[in-house]
Design an enzyme around this catalytic site. Structure first.
Site, PDB file in Angstrom:
ATOM      1  CD  GLU A   7      13.013   4.314   8.475  1.00  0.00           C
ATOM      2  OE1 GLU A   7      12.774   5.142   9.386  1.00  0.00           O
ATOM      3  OE2 GLU A   7      13.117   4.634   7.291  1.00  0.00           O
TER       4      GLU A   7
ATOM      5  CD  GLU B 176      10.053  12.672  12.220  1.00  0.00           C
ATOM      6  OE1 GLU B 176      10.934  12.227  11.479  1.00  0.00           O
ATOM      7  OE2 GLU B 176       9.079  12.004  12.619  1.00  0.00           O
TER       8      GLU B 176
ATOM      9  CE  LYS C 269      -1.580   2.728   3.143  1.00  0.00           C
ATOM     10  NZ  LYS C 269      -1.647   4.045   2.406  1.00  0.00           N
TER      11      LYS C 269
ATOM     12  CB  CYS D  86      12.932   9.449   9.118  1.00  0.00           C
ATOM     13  SG  CYS D  86      13.565   8.218   7.981  1.00  0.00           S
TER      14      CYS D  86
END
Length: 505
Positions: free
Chosen positions: A275, A407, A201, A309
């Site tokens: 991850e 973040e 997906k 990231c």
């Protein structure tokens, strides 16, 4: 950094270089259906999701809004295909992976155009993504033939043990919007190399390059080993996580997404490969080459507009050199060119991926202003169409400030100071994330000692965001578990079986 000091090197206001015209991607767009068992098929409901170019805010395509029923059909095809695919030899699988690499190479230009149109990536970033995707498949083609395991032998008297590495079965994959093609490759290549089949997906915001991939592969790789169901996480992702015939779910995405997948997968005790996010500290010691460190943050903090990231987004610099370093950093970042992908080869910063994400980044900057933090450069959205944010440096950030611990995932770098080595390590490790970090020093003792004390899956010394297929990528703590790239990824997507033969009877 004072206004007077900043003016010494004349920081020019940031502007957006606009496209000379709307890019024509109609000729390279893939079909809009799901890809199941080697063919594009319509969705079960006919409902569509619009795909938006974040540079212009124009709808460039629409894809199927997948359902649990669509996932079930794809998984059924993957189950059948995996039985044959899992019985192939490593060489046979390697040949298919090399073929995939060759096909991507043949269609390189189309992939670059689609990736830039769908994400707003500058040409240099899209070109690097496609090159890295090709290299990922080529590496895994070779790596698939070098699986290592414990040597066979007699570990009990009159009994010979053999250790087998087997596919896990069908793997559900959920990929993010920041590197749609490359993150798909990081998952598809090792998963296929290990003998598994896949239902993937892609992000509903950036599905086009994944659909293009299966379009060009159709009829050239075995049917059913790679299936794509487009749609939203709460439906398609949820079904992948709970489906009884999926043995493992691999996700690259946010911490919240990872928690949801892990919680759902736990109910059927399926394996999970995560991850997740990051907030990479950049620890700059007083003996470091400050110009090189600033240039490194310019490149690694603002690559892909900071939507990475592993971005070098949180600088911790020794107080004795903080002012000098910050001056170098502002000078470096002020030269970044912002614009549309086709507005020049030297464009380095594109837009945020979507309106909601653009608003989130703006909110983070507003919070920093409200907290009285010093925005030394940038700090605002840019006028006109598209989701563009100025490259931003926030200096003199106090310990524990919210903007330095959560973040942002945008073109924003914060600068904090430390007074001792112990403080630097403690502050760096305070982050809930543990994906990556870097250390900048000329001291060989520090370069060996400090990385061991940092609680991150990758630590660079005098570099940041340098990757290679031969070495693993993955994090600790809130950044998840499992490893992408390298032989470790093949271990993650296979299972170990012990066979013991009694030959003493």
């Amino acid at each position: 950094m004072t206004a007077t000091q900043t003016e010494q090197f004349t920081v020019q206001p940031f502007t957006v270089r606009r496209s000379s015209g709307s890019p024509d991607i109609a000729g390279v767009l893939p079909p809009a259906g799901h890809f199941i068992n080697g063919s594009f098929v319509p969705g079960s409901t006919g409902l569509l999701i619009d795909v938006v170019d974040p540079t212009t805010e124009a709808v460039i395509a629409s894809v199927q809004a997948g359902t649990a029923d669509d996932v079930d059909v794809a998984v059924a095809a993957a189950v059948v295909a995996q039985k044959t695919w899992g019985a192939t030899t490593p060489k046979e699988r390697a040949d298919v992976l090399n073929l995939i690499a060759n096909i991507i190479e043949e269609n390189r230009e189309a992939f670059q155009v689609i990736e830039s149109a769908n994400t707003g990536k500058p040409q240099a970033v899209s070109e690097d993504d496609v090159s890295s995707t090709i290299d990922t498949f080529r590496f895994m083609a070779g790596a698939s033939r070098t699986l290592t395991s414990m040597a066979g032998g007699d570990y009990a008297t009159d009994h010979t043990s053999v250790i087998l590495r087997e596919p896990v079965g069908v793997v559900g994959v959920i990929t993010p919007w920041n590197y749609p093609l490359l993150m798909a490759a990081w998952k598809i290549a090792p998963i296929l190399a290990a003998g598994n089949s896949i239902v993937i997906k892609p992000s509903e915001q950036t599905p086009l390059s994944t659909l293009k991939l299966v379009e060009v592969l159709a009829g050239r790789i075995p049917d059913g080993i790679l299936n794509v169901v487009t749609g939203r996480g709460r439906t398609v992702g949820q079904r992948l996580s709970e489906h009884p015939d999926i043995a493992l779910v691999a996700l690259t995405g946010s911490v919240v997404s990872g928690q949801a997948v892990a919680e759902t997968a736990a109910k059927s005790v399926k394996r999970v490969h995560l991850e997740l996010g990051g907030k990479a500290p950049v620890v700059v010691f007083p003996d470091a080459d400050l110009r090189a460190a600033a240039a490194g943050v310019r490149n690694a903090g603002f690559w892909n507009a900071g939507q990475d990231c592993g971005a070098a987004c949180r600088v911790l610099v020794h107080e004795s050199v903080a002012e000098e370093f910050t001056e170098h950093l502002i000078r470096e970042v002020s030269t970044l060119a912002i614009g549309a992908p086709d507005a020049g080869d030297d464009v380095e910063i594109g837009p945020m991926i979507s309106l909601p994400h653009y608003e989130r980044v703006k909110e983070s900057l507003a919070e920093a202003r409200a907290a009285g933090l010093n925005i030394a450069l940038g700090g605002s959205a840019l006028e006109g169409p598209g989701y563009f944010i100025e490259p931003t440096v926030i200096s003199n950030v106090p310990a524990g400030a919210h903007i330095a611990t959560h973040e942002i995932f945008g073109p924003v770098v914060t600068v904090e100071t430390f007074s001792s080595t112990e403080e630097a390590v403690t502050r760096a490790n305070e982050s809930p994330y543990g994906l990556s970090a870097s250390v900048w020093t000329r001291d060989s003792s520090l370069s060996l000692r400090i990385p061991k004390q940092l609680d991150f899956g990758t630590v660079w010394v005098n570099a940041h965001l340098v990757l290679a297929c031969e070495v693993p990528w993955g994090g600790f703590k809130g950044s998840g578990y499992g490893r992408d790239l390298s032989l470790y990824a093949l271990d993650d997507y296979s299972r170990t079986k012990h066979v013991m033969i009694n030959h003493g009877a």
